[in-house]
Design a protein around this motif. Structure first.
Motif, PDB file in Angstrom:
ATOM      1  N   ASN A   1       0.818  -1.212   0.000  1.00  0.00           N
ATOM      2  CA  ASN A   1       0.000   0.000   0.000  1.00  0.00           C
ATOM      3  C   ASN A   1       0.853   1.264   0.000  1.00  0.00           C
ATOM      4  O   ASN A   1       0.464   2.290  -0.575  1.00  0.00           O
ATOM      5  CB  ASN A   1      -0.955   0.000   1.195  1.00  0.00           C
ATOM      6  CG  ASN A   1      -2.123  -0.943   1.007  1.00  0.00           C
ATOM      7  OD1 ASN A   1      -2.473  -1.290  -0.134  1.00  0.00           O
ATOM      8  ND2 ASN A   1      -2.729  -1.390   2.100  1.00  0.00           N
ATOM      9  N   LEU A   2       2.032   1.197   0.641  1.00  0.00           N
ATOM     10  CA  LEU A   2       2.949   2.329   0.582  1.00  0.00           C
ATOM     11  C   LEU A   2       3.451   2.519  -0.848  1.00  0.00           C
ATOM     12  O   LEU A   2       3.559   3.654  -1.337  1.00  0.00           O
ATOM     13  CB  LEU A   2       4.129   2.101   1.528  1.00  0.00           C
ATOM     14  CG  LEU A   2       5.140   3.247   1.624  1.00  0.00           C
ATOM     15  CD1 LEU A   2       4.469   4.539   2.107  1.00  0.00           C
ATOM     16  CD2 LEU A   2       6.290   2.871   2.558  1.00  0.00           C
TER      17      LEU A   2
ATOM     18  N   GLU B   1       1.767   1.680  -3.467  1.00  0.00           N
ATOM     19  CA  GLU B   1       0.606   2.204  -4.205  1.00  0.00           C
ATOM     20  C   GLU B   1       0.497   3.717  -4.009  1.00  0.00           C
ATOM     21  O   GLU B   1       0.233   4.464  -4.954  1.00  0.00           O
ATOM     22  CB  GLU B   1      -0.665   1.504  -3.710  1.00  0.00           C
ATOM     23  CG  GLU B   1      -1.891   1.739  -4.570  1.00  0.00           C
ATOM     24  CD  GLU B   1      -1.909   0.881  -5.831  1.00  0.00           C
ATOM     25  OE1 GLU B   1      -2.879   0.993  -6.598  1.00  0.00           O
ATOM     26  OE2 GLU B   1      -0.952   0.104  -6.066  1.00  0.00           O
ATOM     27  N   LYS B   2       0.728   4.174  -2.778  1.00  0.00           N
ATOM     28  CA  LYS B   2       0.648   5.616  -2.496  1.00  0.00           C
ATOM     29  C   LYS B   2       1.727   6.381  -3.256  1.00  0.00           C
ATOM     30  O   LYS B   2       1.459   7.437  -3.846  1.00  0.00           O
ATOM     31  CB  LYS B   2       0.792   5.858  -0.994  1.00  0.00           C
ATOM     32  CG  LYS B   2       0.784   7.331  -0.605  1.00  0.00           C
ATOM     33  CD  LYS B   2       0.886   7.527   0.908  1.00  0.00           C
ATOM     34  CE  LYS B   2      -0.457   7.368   1.558  1.00  0.00           C
ATOM     35  NZ  LYS B   2      -0.462   7.844   2.975  1.00  0.00           N
ATOM     36  N   ALA B   3       2.943   5.852  -3.256  1.00  0.00           N
ATOM     37  CA  ALA B   3       4.039   6.504  -3.966  1.00  0.00           C
ATOM     38  C   ALA B   3       3.766   6.535  -5.471  1.00  0.00           C
ATOM     39  O   ALA B   3       3.985   7.558  -6.138  1.00  0.00           O
ATOM     40  CB  ALA B   3       5.349   5.783  -3.674  1.00  0.00           C
ATOM     41  N   SER B   4       3.277   5.436  -5.982  1.00  0.00           N
ATOM     42  CA  SER B   4       2.993   5.351  -7.418  1.00  0.00           C
ATOM     43  C   SER B   4       1.866   6.295  -7.811  1.00  0.00           C
ATOM     44  O   SER B   4       1.913   6.932  -8.877  1.00  0.00           O
ATOM     45  CB  SER B   4       2.640   3.917  -7.799  1.00  0.00           C
ATOM     46  OG  SER B   4       3.690   3.033  -7.458  1.00  0.00           O
ATOM     47  N   LYS B   5       0.858   6.403  -6.961  1.00  0.00           N
ATOM     48  CA  LYS B   5      -0.250   7.319  -7.252  1.00  0.00           C
ATOM     49  C   LYS B   5       0.230   8.773  -7.266  1.00  0.00           C
ATOM     50  O   LYS B   5      -0.196   9.569  -8.115  1.00  0.00           O
ATOM     51  CB  LYS B   5      -1.371   7.156  -6.224  1.00  0.00           C
ATOM     52  CG  LYS B   5      -2.599   8.013  -6.509  1.00  0.00           C
ATOM     53  CD  LYS B   5      -3.694   7.794  -5.487  1.00  0.00           C
ATOM     54  CE  LYS B   5      -4.963   8.563  -5.870  1.00  0.00           C
ATOM     55  NZ  LYS B   5      -4.728  10.018  -6.035  1.00  0.00           N
ATOM     56  N   ALA B   6       1.130   9.114  -6.338  1.00  0.00           N
ATOM     57  CA  ALA B   6       1.667  10.475  -6.315  1.00  0.00           C
ATOM     58  C   ALA B   6       2.385  10.783  -7.632  1.00  0.00           C
ATOM     59  O   ALA B   6       2.251  11.876  -8.193  1.00  0.00           O
ATOM     60  CB  ALA B   6       2.618  10.647  -5.133  1.00  0.00           C
ATOM     61  N   CYS B   7       3.140   9.797  -8.134  1.00  0.00           N
ATOM     62  CA  CYS B   7       3.826   9.978  -9.420  1.00  0.00           C
ATOM     63  C   CYS B   7       2.834  10.071 -10.576  1.00  0.00           C
ATOM     64  O   CYS B   7       2.942  10.963 -11.426  1.00  0.00           O
ATOM     65  CB  CYS B   7       4.789   8.819  -9.666  1.00  0.00           C
ATOM     66  SG  CYS B   7       6.195   8.747  -8.559  1.00  0.00           S
ATOM     67  N   ALA B   8       1.885   9.145 -10.614  1.00  0.00           N
ATOM     68  CA  ALA B   8       0.920   9.132 -11.718  1.00  0.00           C
ATOM     69  C   ALA B   8       0.098  10.421 -11.757  1.00  0.00           C
ATOM     70  O   ALA B   8      -0.171  10.963 -12.831  1.00  0.00           O
ATOM     71  CB  ALA B   8       0.008   7.913 -11.596  1.00  0.00           C
ATOM     72  N   ASP B   9      -0.283  10.914 -10.600  1.00  0.00           N
ATOM     73  CA  ASP B   9      -1.055  12.162 -10.546  1.00  0.00           C
ATOM     74  C   ASP B   9      -0.222  13.337 -11.047  1.00  0.00           C
ATOM     75  O   ASP B   9      -0.716  14.190 -11.802  1.00  0.00           O
ATOM     76  CB  ASP B   9      -1.541  12.437  -9.116  1.00  0.00           C
ATOM     77  CG  ASP B   9      -2.651  11.503  -8.681  1.00  0.00           C
ATOM     78  OD1 ASP B   9      -3.231  10.810  -9.544  1.00  0.00           O
ATOM     79  OD2 ASP B   9      -2.928  11.452  -7.457  1.00  0.00           O
ATOM     80  N   TRP B  10       1.067  13.391 -10.635  1.00  0.00           N
ATOM     81  CA  TRP B  10       1.929  14.486 -11.102  1.00  0.00           C
ATOM     82  C   TRP B  10       2.121  14.404 -12.620  1.00  0.00           C
ATOM     83  O   TRP B  10       2.056  15.414 -13.321  1.00  0.00           O
ATOM     84  CB  TRP B  10       3.285  14.419 -10.396  1.00  0.00           C
ATOM     85  CG  TRP B  10       4.156  15.599 -10.733  1.00  0.00           C
ATOM     86  CD1 TRP B  10       4.253  16.776 -10.063  1.00  0.00           C
ATOM     87  CD2 TRP B  10       5.054  15.703 -11.855  1.00  0.00           C
ATOM     88  NE1 TRP B  10       5.145  17.620 -10.695  1.00  0.00           N
ATOM     89  CE2 TRP B  10       5.654  16.990 -11.799  1.00  0.00           C
ATOM     90  CE3 TRP B  10       5.410  14.840 -12.905  1.00  0.00           C
ATOM     91  CZ2 TRP B  10       6.580  17.429 -12.739  1.00  0.00           C
ATOM     92  CZ3 TRP B  10       6.337  15.281 -13.855  1.00  0.00           C
ATOM     93  CH2 TRP B  10       6.909  16.546 -13.766  1.00  0.00           C
ATOM     94  N   ILE B  11       2.356  13.206 -13.111  1.00  0.00           N
ATOM     95  CA  ILE B  11       2.551  13.025 -14.553  1.00  0.00           C
ATOM     96  C   ILE B  11       1.290  13.409 -15.317  1.00  0.00           C
ATOM     97  O   ILE B  11       1.346  14.097 -16.349  1.00  0.00           O
ATOM     98  CB  ILE B  11       2.966  11.563 -14.852  1.00  0.00           C
ATOM     99  CG1 ILE B  11       4.356  11.285 -14.266  1.00  0.00           C
ATOM    100  CG2 ILE B  11       2.962  11.298 -16.354  1.00  0.00           C
ATOM    101  CD1 ILE B  11       4.729   9.814 -14.221  1.00  0.00           C
ATOM    102  N   ASN B  12       0.149  12.999 -14.823  1.00  0.00           N
ATOM    103  CA  ASN B  12      -1.121  13.346 -15.476  1.00  0.00           C
ATOM    104  C   ASN B  12      -1.319  14.859 -15.531  1.00  0.00           C
ATOM    105  O   ASN B  12      -1.767  15.415 -16.544  1.00  0.00           O
ATOM    106  CB  ASN B  12      -2.281  12.693 -14.711  1.00  0.00           C
ATOM    107  CG  ASN B  12      -3.633  13.026 -15.313  1.00  0.00           C
ATOM    108  OD1 ASN B  12      -3.914  12.694 -16.459  1.00  0.00           O
ATOM    109  ND2 ASN B  12      -4.477  13.686 -14.534  1.00  0.00           N
ATOM    110  N   ASP B  13      -0.962  15.553 -14.438  1.00  0.00           N
ATOM    111  CA  ASP B  13      -1.139  17.006 -14.386  1.00  0.00           C
ATOM    112  C   ASP B  13      -0.178  17.750 -15.309  1.00  0.00           C
ATOM    113  O   ASP B  13      -0.503  18.835 -15.801  1.00  0.00           O
ATOM    114  CB  ASP B  13      -0.930  17.506 -12.947  1.00  0.00           C
ATOM    115  CG  ASP B  13      -2.042  17.074 -12.006  1.00  0.00           C
ATOM    116  OD1 ASP B  13      -3.129  16.701 -12.490  1.00  0.00           O
ATOM    117  OD2 ASP B  13      -1.811  17.096 -10.780  1.00  0.00           O
ATOM    118  N   ASN B  14       0.996  17.169 -15.543  1.00  0.00           N
ATOM    119  CA  ASN B  14       2.040  17.899 -16.264  1.00  0.00           C
ATOM    120  C   ASN B  14       2.302  17.403 -17.688  1.00  0.00           C
ATOM    121  O   ASN B  14       3.042  18.050 -18.435  1.00  0.00           O
ATOM    122  CB  ASN B  14       3.346  17.847 -15.467  1.00  0.00           C
ATOM    123  CG  ASN B  14       3.281  18.661 -14.192  1.00  0.00           C
ATOM    124  OD1 ASN B  14       3.520  19.862 -14.201  1.00  0.00           O
ATOM    125  ND2 ASN B  14       2.932  18.006 -13.085  1.00  0.00           N
TER     126      ASN B  14
END
Length: 496
Positions: free
Chosen positions: A25-26, A28-41
């Motif tokens: 789950n940790l 998953e949290k790290a990966s989500k932070a990356c995916a969200d940043w990539i999606n935004d940028n």
């Protein structure tokens, strides 16, 4: 912000997992932070090519691939099919990925160099735990990726880079455009030999155990806005010019008046209550016309011949000083008698180095060398990591503060702490920028900022003014005098 070693980060991960979140789950949290940043940028990107190793960095890559696919991006994943020993969490995320029919998983060897501007490469091959030089298929794929002229994002750290030290000689390292790192900067991000591989750094908060972070000791820090806002002291309404100290800038010589003028102006702009300039008579007209708020004290005709001691004042000495014999004698006599706060820069440092007079630097002094000046003072080192270690030793031995100017200027304290500054830019790499810093530091210390805090605040303020200049004028066109004009904008930024 604390900088932790790779070993400490691993322990922090374990402490976080021990507080109740599972390792998967940790991840998953790290990966989500990356995916969200990539999606935004990277909203206009057509395709992501994600290169994954067999460890937890690769597990992050597998999870990011799944998440980007769920956000409707086209995704391809590349792995080294010869490696079967995936970490437990990487196995879980690889299994999830294989259940998605729309994501093709290929071998490293099938990748060919491409020039599609709408494709982005994501590097998740090795993370911060790497402790050996790349070889075999990993080295081959990184060499191939480096030949590819499209944007690259490194997850946690560019593959091939160590977290805490210089890489091995002739090592292969991914050249990233962006590095998405978790919770902390790594020291390697902040040194010229290694930081050049990282591109723009984005630190993503993944809520690692704050108790562990607070309790873990380190000698390395990044100067962030939290530190600065704790240091910054807004001006009291019921105060007067005497409240904000007395700054004395010493320097200038025939044909080198501009340096001391910039120091004087920056001290004024930083808030010095009373500002004096000691300079030769040839500087009088320029200083009086360009800095009428400062009081001029002449010393010699073309070169400084005497430096008077003024009670309860803070001196900044060196910009444009020159190295004439009479000036050297004046500096030595002054330092033999003066025991209060002082900032020593430029020619003053060179005079001390060339005459083996380092012992005249008083305790609690601030010196501001660039790498070559540092070498003249303390000797040659092989790289910036060794140079900073030598600076720690000298700061402790002499009980002084060293502001070592570089792309990421470092503040080194007598208790061996290092604070890396991350404001500033390459547009500041012009003669005169250091003179502005001398004025800023002298002014802050005269305003009763504790010396170490003044060094940290001054380095940050100097760099932040440079960032505002680059935004308005460009890195190429900005001038050191523009830095002075932006100091007020920095203070308005802090007070907003």
């Amino acid at each position: 912000m604390k900088i932790l070693t790779a070993q400490q980060i691993k322990a922090c991960d374990s402490a976080t997992i021990g507080k109740g979140i599972s390792s998967i789950n940790l991840m998953e949290k790290a990966s989500k932070a990356c995916a969200d940043w990539i999606n935004d940028n990277f909203k206009t990107t057509h395709k992501f090519l994600i290169f994954c190793g067999n460890g937890n960095n690769g597990g992050d890559g597998f999870a990011i691939a799944r998440m980007l696919y769920e956000k409707s991006f086209d995704v391809e994943v590349y792995i080294n099919e010869n490696q079967k020993d995936f970490s437990a969490d990487a196995k879980i995320n690889l299994k999830k990925l294989k259940q998605i029919s729309g994501i093709e998983i290929k071998d490293f060897s099938s990748f060919s160099i491409l020039k599609d501007e709408k494709t982005v490469i994501i590097d998740a091959i090795f993370g911060y735990g790497l402790n050996r030089k790349l070889s075999g298929n990993s080295e081959k794929i990184i060499n191939k990726l480096n030949q590819t002229k499209i944007q690259k994002i490194a997850i946690d750290i560019p593959t091939g880079l160590y977290a805490d030290k210089l890489m091995d000689e002739n090592a292969t390292v991914l050249k990233a455009d962006f590095t998405l790192t978790f919770q902390f900067y790594k020291r390697s991000f902040l040194h010229p030999e290694t930081g050049k591989f990282c591109g723009k750094i984005e630190v993503l908060n993944i809520d690692l155990d704050q108790d562990f972070i607070n309790e873990t000791e380190t000698d390395y820090f990044v100067i962030d806005e939290n530190i600065i806002r704790e240091i910054y002291k807004p001006r009291e309404e019921f105060s007067h010019k005497g409240t904000f100290g007395k700054s004395i800038l010493v320097g200038g010589s025939y044909r080198k008046v501009g340096a001391i003028l910039m120091s004087t102006l920056s001290a004024l702009k930083t808030g010095s209550g009373l500002t004096f300039t000691i300079a030769p008579e040839c500087a009088n007209l320029i200083l009086q016309s360009q800095a009428p708020e400062a009081m001029f004290m002449d010393s010699g005709e073309k070169y400084i011949e005497k430096i008077g001691i003024v009670d309860k004042a803070v001196y900044g000495i060196g910009p444009g000083l020159g190295k004439e014999i009479q000036t050297q004698k004046a500096l030595f006599e002054f330092l033999k008698s003066y025991k209060n706060s002082i900032v020593i820069d430029a020619d003053a440092l060179n005079i001390l180095a060339e005459n083996d007079k380092i012992n005249l630097i008083p305790k609690n002094a601030v010196i501001t060398p660039h790498p070559l000046e540092f070498e003249r003072l303390f000797g040659k080192t092989e790289n910036s990591f060794e140079r900073l270690e030598l600076a720690r030793n000298k700061a402790e031995e002499l009980q002084i503060f060293i502001i070592l100017k570089d792309h990421h200027t470092a503040v080194i304290t007598p208790d061996r702490k290092i604070f890396y500054n991350i404001t500033g830019n390459s547009g500041m790499a012009k003669g005169g920028s250091g003179d502005v810093l001398t004025g800023i530091l002298t002014s802050l210390i005269s305003q009763k900022y504790e010396i170490g805090k003044a060094c940290i605040f001054g380095a940050w303020l100097h760099g932040k003014a440079g960032d505002f200049c680059a935004e308005e004028f460009s890195k190429e066109a900005m001038l050191p005098t523009d830095l002075i004009s932006k100091i007020g904008k920095v203070f308005k930024y802090l007070s907003s």
